[in-house]
Design an enzyme around this catalytic site. Structure first.
Site, mmCIF file in Angstrom:
data_model
loop_
_atom_site.group_PDB
_atom_site.id
_atom_site.type_symbol
_atom_site.label_atom_id
_atom_site.label_comp_id
_atom_site.label_asym_id
_atom_site.label_seq_id
_atom_site.Cartn_x
_atom_site.Cartn_y
_atom_site.Cartn_z
ATOM 1 N N LYS A 1 29.397 -44.733 6.150
ATOM 2 C CA LYS A 1 28.206 -45.271 5.496
ATOM 3 C C LYS A 1 27.958 -44.539 4.185
ATOM 4 C CE LYS A 1 25.422 -46.694 9.471
ATOM 5 N NZ LYS A 1 25.348 -48.124 9.141
ATOM 6 N N ARG B 1 27.806 -53.086 18.891
ATOM 7 C CA ARG B 1 28.199 -54.248 19.701
ATOM 8 C C ARG B 1 29.362 -53.909 20.627
ATOM 9 N NH1 ARG B 1 29.045 -57.912 14.522
ATOM 10 N NH2 ARG B 1 27.608 -56.318 13.753
HETATM 11 N N1 BES Z 1 23.176 -48.894 13.217
HETATM 12 C C1 BES Z 1 23.599 -49.849 12.264
HETATM 13 C C2 BES Z 1 22.544 -50.911 11.935
HETATM 14 C C3 BES Z 1 21.284 -50.449 11.253
HETATM 15 C C4 BES Z 1 21.142 -50.559 9.886
HETATM 16 C C5 BES Z 1 20.219 -49.963 11.987
HETATM 17 C C6 BES Z 1 19.972 -50.172 9.258
HETATM 18 C C7 BES Z 1 19.039 -49.563 11.375
HETATM 19 C C8 BES Z 1 18.916 -49.675 10.009
HETATM 20 C C9 BES Z 1 24.835 -50.575 12.795
HETATM 21 O O1 BES Z 1 25.678 -49.826 13.600
HETATM 22 C C10 BES Z 1 25.637 -50.993 11.608
HETATM 23 O O2 BES Z 1 26.107 -50.139 10.926
HETATM 24 N N2 BES Z 1 25.768 -52.299 11.400
HETATM 25 C C11 BES Z 1 26.510 -52.821 10.319
HETATM 26 C C12 BES Z 1 27.346 -53.963 10.821
HETATM 27 C C13 BES Z 1 28.250 -54.556 9.792
HETATM 28 C C14 BES Z 1 29.213 -53.524 9.272
HETATM 29 C C15 BES Z 1 28.988 -55.712 10.416
HETATM 30 C C16 BES Z 1 25.541 -53.281 9.237
HETATM 31 O O3 BES Z 1 24.509 -53.867 9.578
HETATM 32 O O4 BES Z 1 25.786 -53.001 8.063
HETATM 33 MN MN MN Z 2 27.106 -48.732 12.502
#
Ligand code: BES
Ligand code: MN
Ligand code: ZN
Length: 494
Positions: free
Chosen positions: A271, A345
């Protein structure tokens, strides 16, 4: 952790009660109710005067603290605004009391008193709401400030017209939400999967729940390959927490499944810096399940409920899961990895499959699953999905009753097609568009024939801004909904 508030039934007339402060609710643009009117008379029309001068009109969550200068047995009077009578709900009352309690929060510990007669709500409903609101006000973020943190705020609340049972119920609801909020507030270096498991274990014992913690070896035996894949880059091992409240015979009536990534770096698909710090809260779904199960145990609901919490850390490492990897999930379905940041997921895939095997009559999962959900609904509402229209409607209604907003979203098959992989059964990202929906479609594949619903709480697990009744930060969302859901199912209203 904050000590819970003591709630006591008061039999002395409110205005004669000696205590530090009387909490007097005041309606907006409506006649003063009994104690407010008597108080107004005792203080030479002060409340009427304040209303006229628009210093205090009784707007929702408005609070005014006044000294009584020896004219009453109580040293202070706290006026709290309830808003207009037509808009009064238990949630409005709970928030008004939480706002008042937070105003007193930084002062010396106090014994306060209030009277249900001042609320135009059914007595037991009002008692539950007040106790919940006041208990919620105890939550504080500054757990790790080393300067002395003196005990402060409301220590005891005397309530006229209440029953012990109603006050206890409200207190449990508030405590359960605070359990979830405190877990979310813990940093990743403190709360790793083993620590989450230990906390769940001691909370389970306190609430009389059965508890089982699976380590990686046990997870291996149960074929939880997807969870084990996500955890592979992390130093601290994954845990699978299974809580059980056997309040009825037979198979589970309800399974609650919560994502608990105690820190989400994104893994090899790392990230960006600015997005990462908040990911200590990526276990809010699991925390909501732990909090709700604690309350369900405390309330001894006549229902068989299981709580499943897959807990892991998502880390990059030489051995870590990589983009492109094909993962064999517990269900036998294969998943192509588009990004290792779509890890939630993967955990839920195995947990939902296990809930199916445990023969739950219905399953609800809750997860901080997608940034796309935050884009769609902001910090106001959670995204709600499901294969069972009744379950979806029940969750929406339970949320509304407890001040947690869940908004139904579509699962049109066209969205599901976006998860198709060229080389495996599914891929773990459907791309940039409709990200919360494609994630929900992915989960649906693992619930089998079990009626299933899903809450994406990525935006709602934390308040983005402070409110009069709560600081910015962990909200505990989901806990109220799940307690209410279990109550409804136990009473046959589901
Ligand atoms: N934990 C994150 C989602 C999230 C984002 C929670 C902001 C709280 C605040 C999740 O694991 C994630 O990183 N999701 C990705 C999925 C994508 C790469 C398909 C996302 O939402 O960017
Ligand atoms: Mn994630
Ligand atoms: Zn995540």
């Amino acid at each position: 952790m904050q000590t819970p508030v003591t709630f006591t039934v008061n039999t002395t007339p409110l205005l004669e009660t000696s205590c530090d402060a009387l909490l007097i609710p005041v309606q907006q643009d409506a006649p003063l109710r009994p104690n407010a009117a008597a108080l107004d008379a005792a203080l030479d029309g002060l409340i009427g005067d304040m209303r006229e001068r628009r210093e205090f009109r009784g707007e929702p969550n408005q609070v005014a603290v006044m000294a009584t200068l020896g004219r009453l047995s109580a040293a202070r009077v706290v006026l709290l605004g309830l808003g207009k009578p037509a808009d009064l709900t238990p949630v409005v009352a709970a928030r008004a009391f939480a706002s008042a309690a937070r105003t007193l929060g930084k002062r010396a510990p106090t014994v306060c008193a209030t009277d249900l007669a001042d609320l135009a709500l059914e007595a037991s409903t009002a008692a539950v709401a007040i106790a919940e609101g006041v208990e919620l006000s105890r939550f504080a973020l500054d757990l790790y400030r080393t300067r002395e943190r003196p005990e402060s705020g409301i220590r005891e609340l005397l309530v006229s017209g209440a029953t012990e049972a109603a006050l206890r119920q409200g207190s449990i609801r508030g405590q359960a939400r605070n359990i979830a909020r405190n877990l979310v507030n813990e940093p990743g270096n403190v709360l790793d999967p083993p620590e989450l498991a230990r906390r769940a274990q001691s909370l389970a014992e306190e609430a009389g729940l059965e508890v089982e913690v699976l380590d990686e070896e046990a997870m291996q035996r149960l074929n939880m390959h997807a969870i084990l894949t996500v955890t592979r880059g992390a130093e601290t091992g994954a845990r699978f927490i299974l809580l059980r409240h056997r309040g009825a015979a037979g198979d589970p009536d309800l399974a609650l499944v919560g994502k608990a990534v105690t820190f989400d770096t994104g893994g090899i698909s790392l990230k960006p810096v600015t997005e990462m710090g908040k990911m200590k809260g990526d276990m809010a779904g699991g925390a909501a399940v732990v909090g709700a199960m604690w309350a369900i145990g405390q309330l001894k609901l006549a229902l068989h409920v299981i709580g499943l919490v897959p807990a892991a850390v998502n880390m990059p490492d030489g051995r870590a899961w990589m983009p492109g990897d094909v993962v064999n999930t517990r269900s036998g379905k294969t998943v192509e990895t588009v990004t290792t940041d779509a890890e939630g997921r993967m955990l839920l895939a195995d947990a939902l499959d296990y809930a199916r095997e445990l023969k739950a009559a219905r399953v609800v999962d809750i997860a901080t699953l997608t940034g796309a959900c935050v884009v769609a609904l902001g910090h106001v509402a959670s995204a709600l999905y499901g294969t069972d229209a009744d379950l979806v409607e029940l969750l929406r209604a339970c949320g509304e009753e407890t001040g947690e907003r869940h908004w139904p979203m579509p699962l049109f098959p066209e969205y599901g097609e976006l998860n198709r992989s060229e080389i495996a059964d599914l891929k773990n990202s459907g791309g940039r568009t409709a990200g919360s929906i494609t994630a929900a479609h992915f989960l649906r594949e693992f619930a089998g024939d079990t009626p299933w619903a899903h809450l994406d709480i990525a935006g709602t697990s934390q308040h983005d801004k402070g409110k009069p009744w709560a600081p910015a930060g962990p909200s505990g969302t989901g806990v109220g909904t799940f307690i209410r859901l279990a109550e409804m199912l136990a009473h046959g209203d589901g």
